[in-house]
Design a protein around this motif. Sequence first.
Motif, short mmCIF file in Angstrom:
data_model
loop_
_atom_site.label_atom_id
_atom_site.label_comp_id
_atom_site.label_asym_id
_atom_site.label_seq_id
_atom_site.Cartn_x
_atom_site.Cartn_y
_atom_site.Cartn_z
N TYR A 157 4.19 -18.56 -2.48
CA TYR A 157 3.53 -17.80 -1.42
C TYR A 157 2.13 -18.36 -1.19
N PHE A 158 1.87 -18.70 0.06
CA PHE A 158 0.56 -19.22 0.43
C PHE A 158 -0.20 -18.19 1.25
N CYS A 159 -1.43 -18.02 0.91
CA CYS A 159 -2.35 -17.24 1.69
C CYS A 159 -3.09 -18.20 2.63
N ALA A 160 -3.34 -17.80 3.86
CA ALA A 160 -4.06 -18.65 4.81
C ALA A 160 -5.03 -17.80 5.61
N ALA A 161 -6.07 -18.45 6.09
CA ALA A 161 -7.07 -17.76 6.91
C ALA A 161 -7.43 -18.63 8.09
N ARG A 162 -7.64 -17.97 9.22
CA ARG A 162 -8.02 -18.71 10.43
C ARG A 162 -9.51 -18.58 10.67
N LEU A 163 -10.12 -19.70 10.96
CA LEU A 163 -11.54 -19.71 11.28
C LEU A 163 -11.71 -19.43 12.76
N TYR A 164 -12.39 -18.32 13.02
CA TYR A 164 -12.57 -17.88 14.40
C TYR A 164 -13.23 -18.97 15.24
N ASN A 165 -12.72 -19.14 16.44
CA ASN A 165 -13.30 -20.04 17.43
C ASN A 165 -13.04 -21.52 17.17
N PHE A 166 -12.41 -21.83 16.05
CA PHE A 166 -12.05 -23.21 15.78
C PHE A 166 -10.54 -23.38 15.69
N TYR B 257 -11.34 -15.15 -0.51
CA TYR B 257 -11.90 -16.10 0.44
C TYR B 257 -13.42 -16.00 0.44
N THR B 258 -14.04 -17.01 1.01
CA THR B 258 -15.50 -17.04 0.96
C THR B 258 -16.15 -16.95 2.34
N ASN B 259 -15.41 -17.31 3.39
CA ASN B 259 -16.01 -17.42 4.71
C ASN B 259 -15.85 -16.11 5.50
N SER B 260 -16.95 -15.49 5.85
CA SER B 260 -16.87 -14.22 6.59
C SER B 260 -16.50 -14.41 8.06
N MET B 261 -16.36 -15.67 8.49
CA MET B 261 -15.99 -15.94 9.88
C MET B 261 -14.48 -16.02 10.08
N PHE B 262 -13.72 -15.83 9.03
CA PHE B 262 -12.26 -15.80 9.20
C PHE B 262 -11.88 -14.54 9.97
N ASP B 263 -11.01 -14.68 10.97
CA ASP B 263 -10.65 -13.51 11.75
C ASP B 263 -9.20 -13.08 11.58
N TYR B 264 -8.37 -13.95 11.06
CA TYR B 264 -6.99 -13.58 10.80
C TYR B 264 -6.59 -14.13 9.43
N PHE B 265 -5.78 -13.37 8.75
CA PHE B 265 -5.27 -13.79 7.46
C PHE B 265 -3.75 -13.71 7.50
N LEU B 266 -3.12 -14.70 6.90
CA LEU B 266 -1.67 -14.80 6.99
C LEU B 266 -1.08 -15.12 5.62
N TRP B 267 0.14 -14.70 5.46
CA TRP B 267 0.91 -15.07 4.27
C TRP B 267 2.14 -15.85 4.71
N TYR B 268 2.38 -16.94 3.98
CA TYR B 268 3.55 -17.76 4.22
C TYR B 268 4.35 -17.84 2.94
N LYS B 269 5.65 -18.01 3.12
CA LYS B 269 6.56 -18.15 2.00
C LYS B 269 7.19 -19.53 2.08
N LYS B 270 7.32 -20.18 0.94
CA LYS B 270 7.87 -21.53 0.97
C LYS B 270 8.90 -21.73 -0.13
N TYR B 271 10.08 -22.17 0.30
CA TYR B 271 11.11 -22.57 -0.64
C TYR B 271 11.01 -24.08 -0.86
N PRO B 272 11.52 -24.57 -1.99
CA PRO B 272 11.49 -26.00 -2.26
C PRO B 272 12.15 -26.80 -1.15
N ALA B 273 11.56 -27.93 -0.82
CA ALA B 273 12.10 -28.86 0.17
C ALA B 273 12.16 -28.27 1.58
N GLU B 274 11.46 -27.18 1.81
CA GLU B 274 11.37 -26.62 3.15
C GLU B 274 9.91 -26.42 3.53
N GLY B 275 9.68 -26.23 4.82
CA GLY B 275 8.33 -25.91 5.25
C GLY B 275 8.02 -24.45 5.05
#
Lengths: 117, 112
Positions: free
Chosen positions: B88-97, B25-43
């Motif tokens: 598998y998706f990696c995700a990051a939350r932008l603090y305060n937004f 990641y590039t943004n140092s303002m991310f405060d949480y990082f998450l991993w999601y798993k996704k099967y075909p045709a599902e969220g």
Amino acid sequence: NAGVMQNPRHLVRRRGQEARLRCSPMKGHSHVYWYRQLPEEGLKFMVYLQKENIIDESGMPKERFSAEFPKEGPSILRIQQVVRGDSAAYFCASSFLRETAGNQPQHFGDGTRLSIL
Amino acid sequence: DQQVKQNSPSLSVQEGRISILNCDYTNSMFDYFLWYKKYPAEGPTFLISISSIKDKNEDGRFTVFLNKSAKHLSLHIVPSQPGDSAVYFCAARLYNFNKFYFGSGTKLNVKP
């Protein structure tokens, strides 16, 4: 304990028609997010809403796209005058409290697959 | 502007071995990082998360490591099972937004 419900699961529209995608968040969740996933790509943020408020729509195309989350009823993502490039999977997610988002992450629906003929 | 990147579109691992999925990641303002798993045709479904103030979080077979100086996180799955085969998706939350940025995903194939 129903999860996030999206309907329809599949939607076919002809160019120029309108598409309406619905999302009912999990019970108790007041935050709704819409994402778009193009083939072979990741999830792209579109819009973040709370009840009756748009918090962040920086990912929404400026024209033809709109979203709402009324006091009663599901959140709606509306695409007017659809074009071929709108074909994608649209996912809705909901979450509880912003402050606990890290521990209570977004819960996703199974998406609506929009196909434009 | 891709603020969260998963540079490996796919990974193939033998059952029982370790799977390591990477995310930058590039943004140092991310405060949480998450991993999601996704099967075909599902969220996507939530797997595990880590706060930016920690460097490791473990949940059963899944461990996430965060290296803030390198702006890098990884998900370790051990032992890998065929049922882990998914995107598998990696995700990051932008603090305060409260805004989440997702990577493009890594497709994991665990071979029996």
